[in-house]
Write an enzyme that holds these catalytic residues in place. Sequence first.
Site, PDB file in Angstrom:
ATOM      1  CE  LYS A   1      -4.184   1.840   2.038  1.00 60.46           C
ATOM      2  NZ  LYS A   1      -3.785   3.252   2.141  1.00 60.46           N
TER       3      LYS A   1
ATOM      4  CB  CYS B   1      -7.222  28.740  36.140  1.00 60.51           C
ATOM      5  SG  CYS B   1      -8.432  30.018  36.515  1.00 60.51           S
TER       6      CYS B   1
HETATM    7  S1  IVH Z   1      -6.629  -0.017  -4.897  1.00 56.04           S
HETATM    8  C1  IVH Z   1     -11.018   0.288  -4.569  1.00 56.04           C
HETATM    9  N1  IVH Z   1      -4.082  -0.541  -4.631  1.00 56.04           N
HETATM   10  O1  IVH Z   1      -5.013   3.327  -0.822  1.00 56.04           O
HETATM   11  C2  IVH Z   1      -9.578   0.087  -4.597  1.00 56.04           C
HETATM   12  N2  IVH Z   1      -4.957   1.400  -3.578  1.00 56.04           N
HETATM   13  O2  IVH Z   1      -7.655   3.552   0.865  1.00 56.04           O
HETATM   14  C3  IVH Z   1      -8.842   1.240  -4.070  1.00 56.04           C
HETATM   15  N3  IVH Z   1      -3.302   2.705  -2.356  1.00 56.04           N
HETATM   16  O3  IVH Z   1      -6.758   5.991  -2.178  1.00 56.04           O
HETATM   17  C4  IVH Z   1      -7.522   1.452  -4.606  1.00 56.04           C
HETATM   18  N4  IVH Z   1      -1.582   1.444  -2.818  1.00 56.04           N
HETATM   19  O4  IVH Z   1      -4.315   5.888  -2.687  1.00 56.04           O
HETATM   20  C5  IVH Z   1      -5.088   0.295  -4.339  1.00 56.04           C
HETATM   21  N5  IVH Z   1      -1.834  -1.114  -4.480  1.00 56.04           N
HETATM   22  C6  IVH Z   1      -2.841  -0.277  -4.186  1.00 56.04           C
HETATM   23  C7  IVH Z   1      -2.652   0.882  -3.404  1.00 56.04           C
HETATM   24  C8  IVH Z   1      -3.746   1.687  -3.115  1.00 56.04           C
HETATM   25  C9  IVH Z   1      -1.988   2.539  -2.198  1.00 56.04           C
HETATM   26  C10 IVH Z   1      -4.083   3.814  -1.743  1.00 56.04           C
HETATM   27  C11 IVH Z   1      -4.864   4.622  -2.724  1.00 56.04           C
HETATM   28  C12 IVH Z   1      -6.265   4.711  -2.192  1.00 56.04           C
HETATM   29  C13 IVH Z   1      -6.107   4.189  -0.819  1.00 56.04           C
HETATM   30  C14 IVH Z   1      -7.337   3.412  -0.443  1.00 56.04           C
END
Ligand code: IVH
Length: 667
Positions: free
Chosen positions: A114, A423
């Site tokens: 992520k 206070c």
């Molecule tokens: S998938 C519906 N894949 O995480 C699917 N998101 O909370 C949503 N993010 O706003 C996105 N790495 O900015 C996806 N490999 C990844 C990701 C990813 C980071 C972030 C993205 C999104 C947030 C979701």
Amino acid sequence: MKAAERVKELCELLNEHAHRYYVLDDPFISDGEYDRLFHELLSLEDAYPNLIRADSPTRRVGGLPLDKFEQAKHRQPMLSLENGFTDEDLNEFSDKLKRFLTHQVTTGYSAEPKLDGLAVELVYQQGYLQQGSTRGDGFTGENITRQLRTINAIPLKLVGVAPELLEVRGEVYMKKDGLVELNKKQLQKGLQPFANPRNAAAGSLRQLDPAITAKRPLRFFAYGVSAPEATGCRTQTQLLEYLREQGFPVNRHNLFCPEMSNVIDHFKALAMLRHKLPYDIDGMVVKVDEFSLQDRLGNKSRAPRWAIARKFPATQSTTKLLDVEFQVGRTGAITPVAVLEPVEIDGATVSRATLHNQDEIKRKDLHVGDSVLVQRAGDVIPEVVKALTNLRTGSECQIAMPTHCPACNSLLTKPEGEAVTRCVNGVCPAQQLRTLAHYTSKAGLDIEGLGAKYIEQLFDLGMIQTIPDIYMLRHDLLKDLEGWGDKSADNVLAAIEQAKTPNLSQFLAALGIRFIGEISAQLLEQHFRSLATLQSADKEELLDIDGIGEQAAESLINYFQSEPVTLMLDKLHELGVNPAAAEVSATGLPLEGAVIVFTGTLLQLSRDEAKKLVKDCGGHIASSVTKKVTHVVAGEKAGSKLRKATDLGKIILSEAEFLSLTQGDSI
Ligand code: IVH
């Protein structure tokens, strides 16, 4: 060679080299050579403007700064993700999938780092980048096309056979070393450094002048598209490969996992790898691999059912200390509160954190303007861990404790050896307001319709100053106030009327006497049975009660001896406020004698319902695990309280066990 041919050749060559550098991380030529070719192209384009191609690398920057960002609607909403914090959450996720897809064997997962940056959408039409936007509220974002075009890792033209329309989603981020370099430059220019790569990436993208964005070392990873059907891919794993072939950087730690156990293993691997990666990740995203199954699972309102984010635990984050405010508590304690540049920690946005007291500020050597490390653990209040002194610019300012109360301006006192500045003005308006708000709050008499916001309104208007004033509020004055009306005035007055006969313990807790919480108040009610008897008790008698200690006894004596308090209690009596001890039940209630703490998320009951149930069953509620606590009910994602309870050998109940206990069953 004709100019047109050379321009085409240079474009292709430069794009190929940029691709090798930014996407494949495998450069062929030196930076100097790249610059030489780039300048050759620039001068050709200068001489023959009609030869400029849409995918020319020189076209990444250009034009005047924007006045503002236009809105950009997403054709398909950009959803967010549900969070999971434990392996158990992941197993539960896969169990739920299986239940939902009855009998269909799942076809594995895509487990992806992520990335901790900013989600963007890139719209390609006939293979060319036409528009780029931020996620915004998921439905509408900001049009940042010109800013995104400056990011070399984002192809201006797709490489493979392009569908008519392709909307690519991914994350813009900054590498950790990129941030260090950028911060050096910021400091040289006398500008504030960025607290973390995510803020730096966001700040860089939201520049109205794309020329500034172009100078920032931004990167991109693609992880999805808005409508996979258009790509011909059947699975997320295939899609990631497709995106790579179209020229996008795709993270190399994405992994297809046949089973959830493999996903859990991959999470462990990522957690180990995390600090060695050149960019920040804050967890792992797990997606059902097969698109046909994703379709069957569908979405909830904000997040898909087919994906979950497994976050890394115990998170710290860096941000900026913007200011320090001083709050006056109910008992006059002055608490410094850090005002922070908002930062997301464990899925919650943190913009304030307590600094406890003066000594704490000194110990942590905090200055306004500092970059600070902030942490949030489970259900604990966010905390500033330390200042990152190496990021100082010299423009930070010392934090001085006030000498006078910010509310009433009377001189503050800090007794020798004590940490708290106080206070001691008995009629300090801030203390009065807090006392009133506490009296009507859920922790007090729980007077519906008189929450903190309304108490503040009435207080500011001078309609209430002390507790008895609440019982003298009049319909004709309330109904015309902003946000009120006939009906709310009626309802509030009815609720106030009801609050004239509270339980003695509830009343005592509502008064907000120092060291007297819900549990001590219960003990006092059981022992004294009436307010008058309690008022005339001496210290020895109070200390005789098991569970009432020196501090509580002292505090009670001081409280009931104070003249304003006696006057107030007399006034309440005159107004018909009559706290009484609850009838002692002959049958014995199922939770009699139990002191219960809840931690984590309950699935069948809301917290308020659960608390009410405890009270109805004769038990008491506590907010932290202390000696007096007998049971701890652990819901989902139970945190530090559960650990403490286990250490102290308390009885731990699941939600189901708790419910059967309230039914009178033994467990
Ligand atoms: S998938 C519906 N894949 O995480 C699917 N998101 O909370 C949503 N993010 O706003 C996105 N790495 O900015 C996806 N490999 C990844 C990701 C990813 C980071 C972030 C993205 C999104 C947030 C979701």
